[in-house]
Design a protein around this motif. Structure first.
Motif, PDB file in Angstrom:
ATOM      1  N   LYS A   2     -43.042 -11.866  23.809  1.00 18.78           N
ATOM      2  CA  LYS A   2     -43.461 -11.455  22.466  1.00 18.78           C
ATOM      3  C   LYS A   2     -43.149 -12.551  21.451  1.00 18.78           C
ATOM      4  O   LYS A   2     -42.072 -13.165  21.476  1.00 18.78           O
ATOM      5  N   MET A  48     -41.112  -8.916  14.944  1.00 18.39           N
ATOM      6  CA  MET A  48     -41.574  -9.137  16.309  1.00 18.39           C
ATOM      7  C   MET A  48     -42.937  -8.480  16.502  1.00 18.39           C
ATOM      8  O   MET A  48     -43.245  -7.450  15.868  1.00 18.39           O
ATOM      9  N   GLU A  49     -43.738  -9.078  17.335  1.00 20.99           N
ATOM     10  CA  GLU A  49     -45.053  -8.537  17.653  1.00 20.99           C
ATOM     11  C   GLU A  49     -44.923  -7.162  18.294  1.00 20.99           C
ATOM     12  O   GLU A  49     -44.023  -6.906  19.093  1.00 20.99           O
ATOM     13  N   ALA A 107     -42.206 -13.822  17.747  1.00 22.28           N
ATOM     14  CA  ALA A 107     -41.326 -13.307  16.696  1.00 22.28           C
ATOM     15  C   ALA A 107     -41.193 -14.365  15.610  1.00 22.28           C
ATOM     16  O   ALA A 107     -41.611 -15.517  15.776  1.00 22.28           O
ATOM     17  N   CYS A 127     -39.617 -14.503  21.954  1.00 23.92           N
ATOM     18  CA  CYS A 127     -38.623 -13.631  22.593  1.00 23.92           C
ATOM     19  C   CYS A 127     -39.266 -13.012  23.832  1.00 23.92           C
ATOM     20  O   CYS A 127     -39.951 -11.979  23.750  1.00 23.92           O
ATOM     21  N   LEU A 134     -47.692  -8.943  13.941  1.00 27.15           N
ATOM     22  CA  LEU A 134     -46.813  -9.936  13.333  1.00 27.15           C
ATOM     23  C   LEU A 134     -47.548 -10.791  12.311  1.00 27.15           C
ATOM     24  O   LEU A 134     -47.027 -11.056  11.223  1.00 27.15           O
ATOM     25  N   GLU A 160     -44.009  -4.416  16.976  1.00 35.17           N
ATOM     26  CA  GLU A 160     -42.877  -3.651  16.471  1.00 35.17           C
ATOM     27  C   GLU A 160     -43.135  -3.295  15.020  1.00 35.17           C
ATOM     28  O   GLU A 160     -43.511  -4.165  14.207  1.00 35.17           O
TER      29      GLU A 160
END
Length: 499
Positions: free
Chosen positions: A40, A109-110, A42, A37, A13, A112
């Motif tokens: 995680k 998001m981390e 975001a 979230c 991220l 992702e």
């Protein structure tokens, strides 16, 4: 875009945010909203002036914070808990930056390598009103606006068939202007759509701010003074042209739509011709043809007669004209150029001034200057009358693009008539006709309807035939030649016989 923006989104991220911040450096309107979230980290990125922040809070941020508070999972779990119905996954930075520029907030998001973009764009727009440049007494009162999706919906309301296709592309390195090609798949020539796509696809400019920029880049003959694409603000005009096998190009940020191919006669037709009774439409159309010719050669004819061919003037009229011109120090050509230039200046001043003052300045200015010029002995009374009739004649041309072309061609025609008389007038007229017959609009001859010999192809040119007799489409719609069934003539089923 640079190479970094075209690469894939990183699962880290912080790396993604650093790259976005580098691209939007010195941009105070870019917002980075950090949130958690589940386990995680975001972030939501959006532009303050283009995004609906209320809906973003209600449908994205609050559900993400509440429903993902104790849940684990990535974007898939987040999508299941969001009430927003319109969102899409974005896999590249090119798409991500495009979504942000369109006003759609993007969520990263981390861990992702994709992002979520939400259709929550919102900006101020003008309401749908009657187009001022194309007024009609009878007909729809709605016109296009600067928002592309609204313009598309106006056409969809007229043509509800799934055969209506809308192909989208983006043009402009920096503006990334969205352009839509509209056509009816069952009627249009596929080669026309391929040609339009090819011409639009080769445009490589910094930005497109109005449809006029595109018009100059895709027309057949860029040196011709005549417009080679019809421009309109009316959805009914676009729908009627699509039903005849033509295509339309809509541009984001402007209410002016381009229609192609076209012909010289299209610019002399008004939408109201088809909403009034056919004999009224035909009479007004012929009046328009006559006064368009007067607008082109009226002053030139007068200059040629006064300068070289006085024998054509009746004796009494010639004596009156001679009397009115005996104090004029200029020849007829200089007199005509002086008045025409002044008339064009007044017309342009009326357009540029505020509405409340424009019309008054144009009318009062023309009256005062005309009378003052006659009293000062600069111009004669017949010349003022000729210029006034020519100005009124130019107002009868329903399309501004053709009207201003005729107004500009009037000046070289006057020069030819003032130096060579009727020979120069005929030579100039012949040159214009030769140019018109050689001109094409997307491969279609510009004067195609003037060279046909079949009555069916002249029903909407020489006259406005009854609607129930125009069974066939023009040549532009040859893939589906018949626009209506036979025996559409109205009347009692029994022929009017009563028992």
């Amino acid at each position: 875009m640079n190479n970094d923006s075209e690469s894939a989104i990183s699962p880290r991220l912080t790396e993604n945010l650093d790259r976005i911040k580098a691209l939007y450096a010195d941009s105070y309107d870019v917002v980075f909203h950090h949130l958690q979230c589940g386990e995680k980290a975001a972030a939501v990125i959006y532009l303050t002036g283009l995004t609906d922040s209320d809906q973003l809070n209600q449908f994205v941020l609050e559900p993400a914070l509440q429903k993902m508070k104790d849940q684990e999972g990535g974007l898939g779990a987040l999508c299941e808990c969001l009430p927003v119905s319109s969102f899409a996954k974005t896999a590249t930075f090119d798409q991500l930056i495009m979504e942000i520029g369109n006003g759609n907030p993007v969520l990263l998001m981390e861990d992702e390598d994709q992002a979520l973009s939400f259709s929550l764009a919102k900006w101020e727009k003008r309401s749908i009103t009657e187009p001022e440049a194309e007024p009609v007494v009878r007909g729809p009162r709605e016109g296009f606006v600067e928002t592309l999706i609204d313009n598309v919906s106006l056409i969809r309301r007229k043509l509800k068939t799934p055969a209506l296709k809308m192909k989208s592309m983006r043009i402009g390195r920096y503006s990334q202007t969205e352009v839509v090609i509209a056509y009816l798949n069952d009627i249009v020539d596929p080669e026309l759509i391929k040609e339009i796509e090819a011409r639009l696809g080769r445009i490589d400019v910094d930005g497109i701010l109005e449809s006029g920029n595109i018009e100059e880049l895709i027309e057949d003959n860029p040196y011709s003074p005549f417009p080679q694409m019809q421009t309109t603000e009316r959805p009914d005009v676009v729908a009627a042209n699509l039903l005849e096998g033509r295509a339309a190009v809509l541009v984001e940020g402007t209410p002016i739509v381009l229609v192609m191919p076209t012909s010289i006669f299209t610019f002399l037709h008004s939408p109201e011709d088809y909403y009034q009774r056919y004999y009224i439409g035909s009479a007004i159309r012929w009046l328009r043809y006559l006064f368009s010719l007067i607008a082109l050669i009226g002053p030139s004819f007068y200059v040629a007669v006064v300068t070289f061919h006085q024998e054509m003037i009746p004796t009494k009229l010639l004596l009156n004209m001679t009397k009115s011109r005996e104090q004029i120090p200029f020849p007829a050509l200089v007199e005509a150029l002086l008045m025409e230039i002044m008339f064009e200046a007044l017309r342009e001043a009326g357009v540029r001034l505020p509405k409340q003052m424009g019309a008054a300045v144009s009318i009062v200015g023309a009256l005062v200057i005309g009378q003052a010029a006659i009293a000062a002995g600069l111009v004669s009374s017949p010349m003022v009358m000729v210029v006034a009739i020519t100005g009124i004649a130019s107002f009868l041309i329903p399309h501004f693009t053709l009207g201003i072309t005729i107004r500009l061609l009037r000046f070289p025609m006057m020069l030819l008539a003032g130096t060579l008389g009727f020979f120069g007038l005929m030579m100039g007229f012949a040159l214009i006709l030769t140019h018109l017959f050689s001109l094409r609009s997307f491969g279609v001859p510009y004067t195609s309807f003037a060279t046909v010999t079949h009555w069916n192809q002249l029903k909407d040119v020489s006259v406005r035939a009854p609607f129930w007799k125009m069974n066939r489409r023009p040549k532009t719609g040859f893939w589906n030649r018949y626009r209506q069934g036979s025996h559409q003539r109205p009347g009692p089923p029994d022929g009017g016989n009563k028992t």
